[in-house]
Design an enzyme around this catalytic site. Structure first.
Site, PDB file in Angstrom:
ATOM      1  N   HIS A 152       0.908  -1.122  -0.116  1.00 45.28           N
ATOM      2  CA  HIS A 152      -0.007   0.055   0.068  1.00 45.28           C
ATOM      3  C   HIS A 152       0.924   1.217  -0.007  1.00 45.28           C
ATOM      4  CE1 HIS A 152       0.556  -0.470   4.579  1.00 45.28           C
ATOM      5  NE2 HIS A 152       0.558   0.985   4.390  1.00 45.28           N
ATOM      6  N   ASP A 182      -0.147  -7.746   1.150  1.00 43.47           N
ATOM      7  CA  ASP A 182       0.224  -6.406   1.214  1.00 43.47           C
ATOM      8  C   ASP A 182       1.812  -6.223   1.552  1.00 43.47           C
ATOM      9  OD1 ASP A 182       0.258  -3.629   1.699  1.00 43.47           O
ATOM     10  OD2 ASP A 182      -0.174  -3.630   3.681  1.00 43.47           O
ATOM     11  N   SER A 257       4.857   1.417   8.822  1.00 47.22           N
ATOM     12  CA  SER A 257       4.487   0.492   7.777  1.00 47.22           C
ATOM     13  C   SER A 257       5.642   0.093   6.981  1.00 47.22           C
ATOM     14  CB  SER A 257       3.315   1.179   6.843  1.00 47.22           C
ATOM     15  OG  SER A 257       2.112   1.215   7.656  1.00 47.22           O
TER      16      SER A 257
END
Length: 529
Positions: A152, A182, A257
């Site tokens: 993402h 992801d 992330s």
């Protein structure tokens, strides 16, 4: 001859006897005296004292360098030195990622005077392009520049830049991306880089200490510490993604992330990817992709540019305690089949809707997420033993896994609108779990609207009245296809008349499982009195 007189003899005898008696008495007294003087006197017995019981008391044990060499100073200092060493090895292998993606700029067509509005409307098709910058983290996995990060962060990015821990910057090339996990793999032109080694996420235990390393809010080289709070989390309850998250209370914030979750050995056990938060910051609930899942995707992306997964061809749901009783299962673990793709490996092996898979490739299946991940990592062409329950009986079958096709999802059926020609039947005050339903037969128009097969069976639910057991369990638009009563074989529903005849026989105290189609999903639901 001389004789003594009797009186004289008697007197002498008495004197002689008396002498012997006196001598014996003196000897006895003398012996007793010697005995008492020589033998020690016996003391009276002492009372028996109870044996004291020692109560264990916690004591600090001294740590001596000659006994335990690694403890040079004390335990806390040694732990501190180990933390510093492990983090020091990890930080150079975690990078900062900047990605820029084009987005359409917003414009208010009605703002300004009439001339401005007219000009804006004329130039609307030439809307401006803005740059949206994403900040995140990545992990160096090879000394020549392979970097793992979150999909993402870099999806649809026009430009990706990577900054190393020492401040050097590189343009990065996207080698592959996999949205279901992801995960994405980047490449930079560099050599002799510090790397992280893979750890075993399966070996992680709840309570084990972990560290989250990344760049929260753009603050490079930040580290937080916590424990493994839980494993196997699927917070979105998605039936198509491969969520099997590690939950941790180590602080994970925006910018973390794609960063590393490491164990106390400095091994990569997870990729930080999400947080559970109402304000965008850490609330002590963070999620990381387990290294086992990320490693599988990483290797496939490097080798083929995409993730190649195995395909069984089933959709499943969890088994709760109510469904366990309906299906006659020993426990509530397993994956309950709700749909089988035509001509799929499961179809060819004879698996059916309502079967509950409890073992896959000789490993137990706890829930649908475990089955989905296990199938995805099975190579195409492999023959996998599957153990399942059908109507309370345990069975086994061998399935040949194929490669997952690119398009396995179907279009969402249109549930909107009604039909004035429908003949609606109301179950009314039926004294069981099916009271208060408004149902109609499926006709060709309704089947087409719902994207059902022309020969699909079932009845269509128009409405559910409040105050009845099915309220908030069944919804308008559901298609009821099958009913299962405790200990009975499945009963397929072909018409409203057949449905009414069946449900009138169900006692008011009985719970029933209903198989239905709701939009794109097929599932079993429990109706309880």
């Amino acid at each position: 001859m001389f004789f003594m007189p009797w009186g004289t003899k008697n007197k002498d005898f008495i004197l002689t006897l008396s002498g012997f008696l006196i001598a014996g008495l003196v000897g006895l007294l003398l012996g007793l005296s010697i005995f008492f003087f020589i033998k020690p006197a016996t003391s009276p017995p002492k009372p028996v004292q109870p044996t004291p019981v020692e109560i264990p008391v916690a004591r600090a044990l001294p740590v001596h360098p000659t006994e335990i060499g690694v403890f040079r100073h004390n335990l806390l200092e040694t732990l501190n030195e180990e933390y510093v060493r492990v983090i020091g090895q990890t930080l150079p292998a975690v990078v900062n990622i900047f990605s820029a993606r084009p987005v359409e700029g917003s414009i208010d067509l009605e703002e300004g005077n009439a001339k401005d509005i007219k000009q804006k409307r004329k130039s609307w098709k030439k809307s401006p392009i803005d740059e949206e910058t994403s900040l995140g983290s990545g992990i160096i996995l090879s000394s020549d520049g392979n970097i793992l990060t979150n999909a993402h962060l870099v999806k649809n990015a026009r430009e990706i830049r990577v900054q190393l821990y020492d401040g050097r910057r590189y343009e990065a090339k996207l080698l592959g991306i996999d949205s279901p996990t992801d995960v994405a793999v980047l490449k930079i032109s560099a050599q002799h880089l510090s790397i992280l080694n893979w750890g075993d996420s399966d070996a992680l235990q709840v309570g084990e200490q972990v560290f989250a390393v990344g760049n929260p809010f753009g603050l490079a080289g930040s580290v937080s510490r916590g424990i493994v709070s839980a494993k196997g989390r699927n917070p979105t309850l998605s039936s198509t993604s491969y969520e099997d998250f590690i939950q941790t209370d180590a602080a994970i914030n925006p910018g973390n992330s794609g960063g590393a979750l490491i164990n106390v050995k400095g091994e990569l056990v997870g990729i930080n990817t999400a947080i559970y938060s109402g304000n965008g910051g850490s609330n002590g609930i963070g999620f990381a992709i387990p290294s086992k899942l990320a490693k599988f995707a990483y290797a496939s992306l490097l080798a083929k540019g995409k993730v190649i997964r195995g395909f069984l061809g089933v959709e499943t749901q969890e088994v709760d305690e109510d469904l366990q009783q309906i299906f006659g299962l020993p426990n509530s673990e397993g994956a309950l089949i709700t749909k089988i793709e035509p001509h799929s490996p499961a179809f060819k092996a004879g698996l059916q809707r309502g079967d509950i898979i409890v073992r896959y490739n000789d490993l137990p299946v706890k829930d649908p997420a475990e089955l989905r991940i296990a199938v995805s990592q099975s190579p195409a062409g492999s023959n996998i033993p599957i153990v399942f329950y059908r109507e309370g009986q345990r069975h086994q079958v061998v399935v040949e896994i194929t490669e997952q096709p690119d398009n396995i999802s179907s279009a969402s059926p249109d549930e909107s609108g009604g039909n004035p020609s429908w003949k609606v039947t109301v179950t009314g005050d039926l004294q069981n779990v099916f009271g208060g339903l408004h149902v109609v037969d499926l006709d060709p128009i309704l089947r087409a609207r719902l994207s059902l097969s022309p020969r699909a069976n079932g009845i269509y639910l128009v409405d559910v009245e409040g105050g009845y057991p099915a309220f908030d369990i069944l919804y308008p638009g559901d298609v009821i296809e099958e009913i299962r009563r405790p200990g009975s074989a499945p009963i397929k529903i072909h018409s409203v008349a057949e449905f009414l005849k069946l449900v009138k026989e169900i006692p008011s105290s009985e719970s029933v499982a209903v198989f239905l189609q709701r939009g794109n999903n097929q599932m079993f639901v429990m109706l309880k009195p």
